[in-house]
Design an enzyme around this catalytic site. Sequence first.
Site, PDB file in Angstrom:
ATOM      1  N   ILE A 530       0.829  -1.208   0.000  1.00  0.00           N
ATOM      2  CA  ILE A 530       0.000   0.000   0.000  1.00  0.00           C
ATOM      3  C   ILE A 530       0.863   1.256   0.000  1.00  0.00           C
ATOM      4  CG2 ILE A 530      -2.101  -0.977   1.014  1.00  0.00           C
ATOM      5  CD1 ILE A 530      -1.056   0.004   3.743  1.00  0.00           C
ATOM      6  N   VAL A 532       5.183   2.724  -0.996  1.00  0.00           N
ATOM      7  CA  VAL A 532       6.563   2.435  -1.353  1.00  0.00           C
ATOM      8  C   VAL A 532       7.401   3.653  -0.984  1.00  0.00           C
ATOM      9  CG1 VAL A 532       8.125   1.859  -3.251  1.00  0.00           C
ATOM     10  CG2 VAL A 532       5.770   1.072  -3.309  1.00  0.00           C
ATOM     11  N   GLY A 534      11.653   5.127   0.249  1.00  0.00           N
ATOM     12  CA  GLY A 534      13.081   4.903   0.326  1.00  0.00           C
ATOM     13  C   GLY A 534      13.447   3.832   1.337  1.00  0.00           C
ATOM     14  N   ASN A 537       8.905  -1.099   1.578  1.00  0.00           N
ATOM     15  CA  ASN A 537       7.487  -1.135   1.238  1.00  0.00           C
ATOM     16  C   ASN A 537       6.606  -1.119   2.478  1.00  0.00           C
ATOM     17  OD1 ASN A 537       8.222  -1.346  -1.366  1.00  0.00           O
ATOM     18  ND2 ASN A 537       7.469  -3.430  -1.674  1.00  0.00           N
ATOM     19  N   VAL A 538       5.405  -0.635   2.282  1.00  0.00           N
ATOM     20  CA  VAL A 538       4.403  -0.741   3.340  1.00  0.00           C
ATOM     21  C   VAL A 538       3.319  -1.701   2.858  1.00  0.00           C
ATOM     22  CG1 VAL A 538       2.806   0.489   4.835  1.00  0.00           C
ATOM     23  CG2 VAL A 538       4.851   1.642   4.011  1.00  0.00           C
ATOM     24  N   ASP A 648       8.257  17.443   8.193  1.00  0.00           N
ATOM     25  CA  ASP A 648       7.716  17.087   6.876  1.00  0.00           C
ATOM     26  C   ASP A 648       6.194  17.084   6.939  1.00  0.00           C
ATOM     27  OD1 ASP A 648       8.310  14.435   4.431  1.00  0.00           O
ATOM     28  OD2 ASP A 648       7.947  16.576   4.190  1.00  0.00           O
TER      29      ASP A 648
END
Length: 872
Positions: A530, A532, A534, A537-538, A648
């Site tokens: 669900i 992507v 650095g 992946n999630v 951020d």
Amino acid sequence: MEIEKKSHKIQQKDSNLFLSSLPSTPMAFLLVLLFSFISKPTTVYSAGSASFIPQDNFLIDCGATNAANSPDGRVFKTEPQSSQFLQAEDDFKVSIPSADVPSPIYLTARIFVKDATYSFHMSHPGFHWVRLHFFPINNNVFDLQKATFTVTTNKYVLLHSFNVNNTNHAIVKEYLVNITDPQFSIKFAPQKNSAAFINAIEVVSAPDSLITDTATNLSPVTNFQGLPSFAFQTAYRVNMGGPLITPSNDTLGRTWVSDAEFLKNKNLAKSVTVAPSIVKYPEGGSPLIAPPMVYASASEMADAKVDQPKFNVTWNFDVDTAFGYMIRLHFCDIVSKALNNLYFNVYINQNMAIADLDLSHTMGALATSYYKDIVVNTSMMSNGLSVQIGPSNMGSGDLNAILNGVEVLKMSNTVDSLDGEFGVDGRQENPGSRRGTVAAVGFAMMFGAFVGLGAMVIKWHKRPQDWQKRNSFSSWLLPVHAGDNSFLASKTSVGSHKSGLYSSTLGLGRYFSFAELQEATKNFDSKAVIGVGGFGNVYLGEIDDGTKVAVKRGNPQSEQGITEFQTEIQMLSKLRHRHLVSLIGYCDENSEMILVYEYMSNGPFRDHLYGKNLASLSWKQRLEICIGAARGLHYLHTGTAQGIIHRDVKTTNILLDDNFTAKVSDFGLSKDAPMGQGHVSTAVKGSFGYLDPEYFRRQQLTDKSDVYSFGVVLLEALCARPALNPQLPREQVNLADWAMQWKRKGLLDKIIDPHLVGAINPESMKKFAEAAEKCLAEHGVDRPTMGDVLWNLEYALQLQEAFSQGKAAEEESKPSANAVAAAPVTPPVDAATSNRLATQPAAVNNVQGEVEDVNQHSGTAMFAELANLNGR
Ligand SMILES: *[C@@H]1O[C@H](CO)[C@@H](O)[C@H](O)[C@H]1NC(C)=O
Ligand SMILES: *[C@@H]1O[C@H](CO)[C@@H](O)[C@H](O)[C@H]1NC(C)=O
């Protein structure tokens, strides 16, 4: 003999001392390493000039009524001076008038029949010596030879079912504990029907340079990182070829014993000694690592030039093989007459630890101190511990080999124990997941140094479709820069925990086994991706009874090493808030770096504003989301003692759950905010379109940088367009610039989301736009705090609700009155007074009454929260 029975209550004092002291950064560690291993030496210390003043220095002579000086001249606190540290119920002070003891601190003892705890308020984080002195003095309270007890700190098991074992001399247990919590305690717990005792306690700061971040792993040969996440117990500290060195001759109060008793074959070794004044330390080196006396003597090969010229000198150490060890080898070429004349090998447990060592080459000079740390993990410990030196085949010089000193430090296991397989909270070590191995392998991955892992790297390469897939749901974290790690960031420490157990005491959430997460994500199915980033992946996963979770799996090629990963867990685990995405747990088994978060089913706020064709959010919903996010950020800025800057803030980092409750995610760039002044950062981080211009120009990072970015978020919510859209005409590219132009003309309503036109109360929008404008002020000092922003948004929400109620009433009664005036609105309280109110409970109560009609996310909850935060 005297006996006295007494009870004590602990006195806790609050001190902010520790806030001002940050630990040395890994950069500093690195420099120390570089200097001590690489650079050519210039002598900065002459022998014996070491001095060190420990910031924390607790020396307790338990049970003593008269001040006792230890032989090294240090003054121990007497009972009346130290009773504030002790909390005990049934305890006895015993003493003997005189005895043949090495130090007067052994003349008295304290005996505990029930659990007793010494607590110390520390002023400095970092490694501390913890020394426990036991001498079973004769008394008629309890036979101390029979006393069996367990000693634990807040985090570590130091001694488990310890008994002096019929010894009748002083026993000193020495530990190096990285203290990350200002309150440090040592608990003595007698076994059932037994007693505990203690003669003296030392808790003393150790120099930061003593334990660096990295060592070398014995096998496979890799860098080992993360030494500060372990506690150590001195198993042996040996001065090769030289005499016993007592605490009086070591600035750090260490004892170095002679090596004779450890030599496997005494005939193969001989001593060599020079005057300590000859010993030089390299630049960055220090006599604190080991005193000149250690380097001024060595054991070398005996008669190396006779019939069988090549052999090894071997030392054997009797150790608990269930643990990993850090072996510090000390060298100083005091035998060579010329440079490049002595090449030798060092073996630990029959494995090459240092090959072809030429000290004169490494250090650029003779008689210069050098040390190397080797980590021997449990898998290499099956046959105990041996250290061997022997000549190498390199060079044409003398066939010889030397060793000046060895320290054998036992490393805490996966459950933070230094004795036995159970942790403080009863967790049991899982032999399959020894931490030493894991950390070493994790580090090897980072540097691609370990060839065996090549296969794994390739496996990741072979899945390009995962990496190309771009889904905007991103809750992974970029590296938290370990160098900016503050005391607070390291307050909660990390360890591996047995599968399925909640480590409530450490607050790290749940430990997941790798198998569990494989199952949860259907073996990390690419269909489950669900997000992507650095880092990796999630994946969407399901655990237990179908609870959905977001599983962020570290990419083995990621820059983020195990240490940063752990730092991140520490950072996340100290942040718990309704409006922050929460960490459920983690997995560090088999060098995996996996974080498990609560799953935010509605994804990022941005997706509901534009670009995804999702149903448009009402103004009220947007306000609630902005309020939630503001609250999350307010907590970050103020909820921890030091404050955290998100760095951020953007609409993709505000995630929505089933109920559209907003939660701030991705603290990967977060930094602990320094109090008072701005933080000078080396690299500007964040996302374009949201960047605080002042931060950009001056590289000064403050919490007001987040406020600026949040201003952009507010405009995005209002105008439903990206912060930056390069496709638009030049003056429109940057949302903040463009919207503020319209705002100044009083025509902001011309560029709002068309879906909002007519459905938004002009007053509410005005308030909202004012808040955004203030956030976007050129200079940080002119921007409001997140708390102030929150108030303005609350007010905007109230105005909108009054407007909606008015509209509804209007529908019912059908009169055509002015909608805006339909319901009275009380402004929450002027922003400027909010801080004062938040710290005054009475005022908070008043305010609660005024805003109680505001929906469940707002009002009372907020005030309670503010009050709590400020009360900390
Ligand atoms: C140890 O220190 C004491 C006092 O500083 C000194 O007198 C003694 O000579 C030292 N011992 C050795 C072996 O150098
Ligand atoms: C020294 O010990 C190492 C490791 O145990 C062994 O490989 C080597 O052959 C030994 N060298 C000699 C000369 O016995």
